[in-house]
Enzyme design. Structure first.
Site, PDB file in Angstrom:
ATOM      1  N   GLU A  44      98.401 -71.893  79.014  1.00  0.00           N
ATOM      2  CA  GLU A  44      99.212 -70.704  79.326  1.00  0.00           C
ATOM      3  C   GLU A  44     100.693 -70.779  79.747  1.00  0.00           C
ATOM      4  OE1 GLU A  44      97.219 -68.371  82.310  1.00  0.00           O
ATOM      5  OE2 GLU A  44      95.399 -67.813  80.975  1.00  0.00           O
ATOM      6  N   HIS A  66     104.650 -59.444  84.772  1.00  0.00           N
ATOM      7  CA  HIS A  66     103.979 -60.290  83.333  1.00  0.00           C
ATOM      8  C   HIS A  66     104.762 -59.773  82.288  1.00  0.00           C
ATOM      9  CE1 HIS A  66     100.964 -61.774  80.482  1.00  0.00           C
ATOM     10  NE2 HIS A  66     100.195 -62.283  81.618  1.00  0.00           N
ATOM     11  N   ARG A 105     106.572 -67.445  83.013  1.00  0.00           N
ATOM     12  CA  ARG A 105     106.760 -66.004  82.971  1.00  0.00           C
ATOM     13  C   ARG A 105     107.988 -65.179  83.379  1.00  0.00           C
ATOM     14  NH1 ARG A 105     100.707 -64.695  85.775  1.00  0.00           N
ATOM     15  NH2 ARG A 105      99.352 -65.253  83.979  1.00  0.00           N
ATOM     16  N   ARG A 132     105.086 -67.421  90.095  1.00  0.00           N
ATOM     17  CA  ARG A 132     103.909 -68.227  90.213  1.00  0.00           C
ATOM     18  C   ARG A 132     103.648 -69.005  88.678  1.00  0.00           C
ATOM     19  NH1 ARG A 132      98.364 -66.227  88.447  1.00  0.00           N
ATOM     20  NH2 ARG A 132      99.505 -64.261  88.288  1.00  0.00           N
TER      21      ARG A 132
END
Length: 560
Positions: free
Chosen positions: A134, A259, A308, A406
């Site tokens: 990811e 997100h 992100r 994060r």
């Protein structure tokens, strides 16, 4: 702006006593309860039902170094880079070191993670498990279940394990305020929590006091403070607001991760939106604007798999240019997967089909939405807070793992590591009982915020405190929140809706206050009027409520 220091509620009419009370039934809370249970009595309090938290919605999975081609140093480095200078490296190393054991622990509890479909197994990998990548990760280290249903599998596993171990669960119960007593030396110490039993419609049935040697807050984040979020409706910042009212500091409130790829359902969509997992880009999907131009090419070395905060900021900047006249969404192209998309991502496929779209042949409309609260109650990875007797684990806490942004799939891992740690510690040794004075009759100063006006809070937050912020917008949001705070009054009746609304107003005030104070861009806090990352701001901020209920922002101490 003055906020309530206590939630208005009827007087308590009953009392329970347990060794440990856990507020919240997600991965962090259940991990703590499960680790406590063999030795202590433990009660899990949840305002919904056992499986209603955020954990079940997690799509990506858990991050951990299992592939011999990877290393803990790689995972640490990726986490620190994503955190933009505000991670605590020692804490990150603790998490990364324990992550593989945590994944194996879940498997021993019965979690069914997806097996590898590689024709050639990874050399040295001693378990048959699929590993994917990811955003922000340099190696394949994400384990998943059911393609994109990892959180649901973790929730199922912990639900069954906790109930089987004898953990008691009190459903439809709202945690109102901490009961703070005195330690033997006279200093403040938590001795329990005041709660309200609700009916299925959220109306109050009764109020009681649960006394305990330890209270573990594991209530999750506060995504519902924004108009559009990937979080379920129950994620209303109850644990963070409860801690603020008790005088605890909240660290890094300004760092709310958006997100980058949440399914865009139209300009009027509000509340929880369907997440399009980062793992889709991990499988090779590409972001395009409405004019058909790539978004991430040339923006970051990892392009569509950048962290992100980078991807969300790039999407927001491209939408601001309104290519082909479209300024509210972009597109994610996963058509190269064809029919395999439905097998690999069944939940995302179903969400796309609900809006009449086939991701095997069509690009998916997406836009950033509030997703994860990087800040929270200041705590260490064992859950210890600044108030004896009180512990905080999971998204509700700020341990130093996530910093200013994060790294994908570190959150589920952290929840289980921290929850298990605090549960194990409390099984070994409980705090001494706090001395609790008889509860005083309310003075009438307790007030609540009208839930019918909550939309004004979320609208102001999404409009002015989103992916990109500036002083003018933040000041406008603060003005709106100040006006709304003066609208709190004693005429609003206690209920789940009014308590949640009051908590969200409290959280919104904390986020905006910290965002105004931090005059730089770092991680998922982006200021268009201060676009640079400033060395002088390589520090944390704390938000507290003073005795009058006013919000105060201050530099955090150097260590957790």
């Amino acid at each position: 702006m003055v906020l309530p220091r206590r939630l208005k509620a009827p007087a308590p009419t009953w009392q329970r006593d347990v060794d440990v009370v856990v507020l919240g039934s997600g991965a962090a809370g259940l991990s703590a309860a499960l680790a406590v249970r063999p030795v202590r009595s433990v009660l899990v309090v949840t305002k919904g039902i056992l499986e209603a938290g955020s954990t079940q919605w997690a799509q990506g999975g858990l991050a951990g170094v299992l592939d011999p081609a990877d290393s803990t140093e790689n995972h640490v480095r990726d986490t620190l880079v994503a955190g933009a200078g505000l991670c605590d490296e020692d804490v990150v190393r603790q998490l990364v070191d324990e992550a593989p054991t945590t994944i194996r622990y879940l498997m021993r509890l019965g979690a069914a993670f997806d097996p590898s479909h590689d024709d050639v197994p990874r050399p040295g990998l001693d378990i048959d498990i699929a590993l994917t990548r990811e955003g922000g990760h340099s190696h394949d280290r994400i384990v998943h279940s059911g393609g994109d249903r990892s959180g649901a599998e973790v929730q199922r596993t912990l639900d069954q394990s906790a109930v089987g171990a004898g953990v008691e669960v009190m459903n439809h119960t709202f945690a109102l305020d901490l009961v703070v007593g005195r330690a033997p030396d006279g200093s403040p110490q938590v001795g329990g929590v005041r709660v309200a039993r609700l009916d299925e419609d959220g109306a109050v049935q009764s109020v009681g006091t649960i006394t305990a040697r330890a209270v573990v807050i594991a209530c999750g984040g506060y995504g519902q403070v924004f108009a559009s979020t990937s979080n379920p409706p129950a994620v209303t910042g109850d644990g963070v607001a409860l801690a603020l009212r008790a005088g605890l500091p909240i660290r890094d409130a300004e760092f709310v991760q958006f997100h980058p790829t949440v399914l865009w359902r139209g300009p009027g969509a509000r509340g929880q939106q369907a997440l399009v997992s980062e793992a889709v880009r991990g499988e090779g999907a590409i972001l395009y604007d409405a004019a058909g131009e790539r978004i991430m090419q040339g923006i970051h070395p990892q392009e569509d798999l950048a962290p992100r905060d980078v991807v969300s900021a790039a999407i927001s900047a491209r939408m601001a240019l309104a290519p082909a006249g479209v300024d509210d969404h972009v597109y994610l192209d996963a058509t190269h997967m064809g029919e395999r998309f439905a097998e690999r991502f069944p939940s995302i496929f179903a969400a796309c089909r609900e809006i009449g779209l086939d991701p095997a042949t069509e690009r998916i409309p997406v836009a950033p939405a509030a997703h994860y609260s990087c800040g929270g109650i200041t705590a260490d990875l064992n859950g210890t807070t600044t108030l004896p007797g009180l512990f905080a684990v999971g998204e509700v806490s700020s341990t130093g793992v996530h910093g200013a942004n994060r790294l994908a799939s570190n959150s589920l891992t952290e929840s289980i590591v921290a929850g298990t740690r605090v549960g194990r510690d409390l099984a070994w040794e409980l705090p001494v009982p706090a001395r609790i004075a008889p509860e005083k009759v309310s003075s009438g100063a307790d007030v609540l915020f009208d839930p019918d006006r909550l939309r004004e809070v979320s609208t102001a937050m999404s409009r002015h405190v989103g992916v990109v912020r500036d002083a003018t917008g933040l000041a406008s949001a603060m003005s709106t929140l100040g006006t709304l705070s003066r609208a709190t009054n004693g005429g609003v009746e206690p209920s789940r809706d009014s308590w949640e609304a009051t908590n969200l107003l409290t959280i919104a005030s904390a986020v905006v206050s910290a965002a105004l104070e931090r005059t730089e861009s770092r991680g998922c806090h982006r200021r268009s009027d201060h676009p640079g990352t400033e060395p002088a701001w390589l520090r944390h901020l704390e938000v507290v409520l003073d005795p009058s209920g006013a919000v105060d922002v201050r530099p955090a101490p150097a260590s957790v």
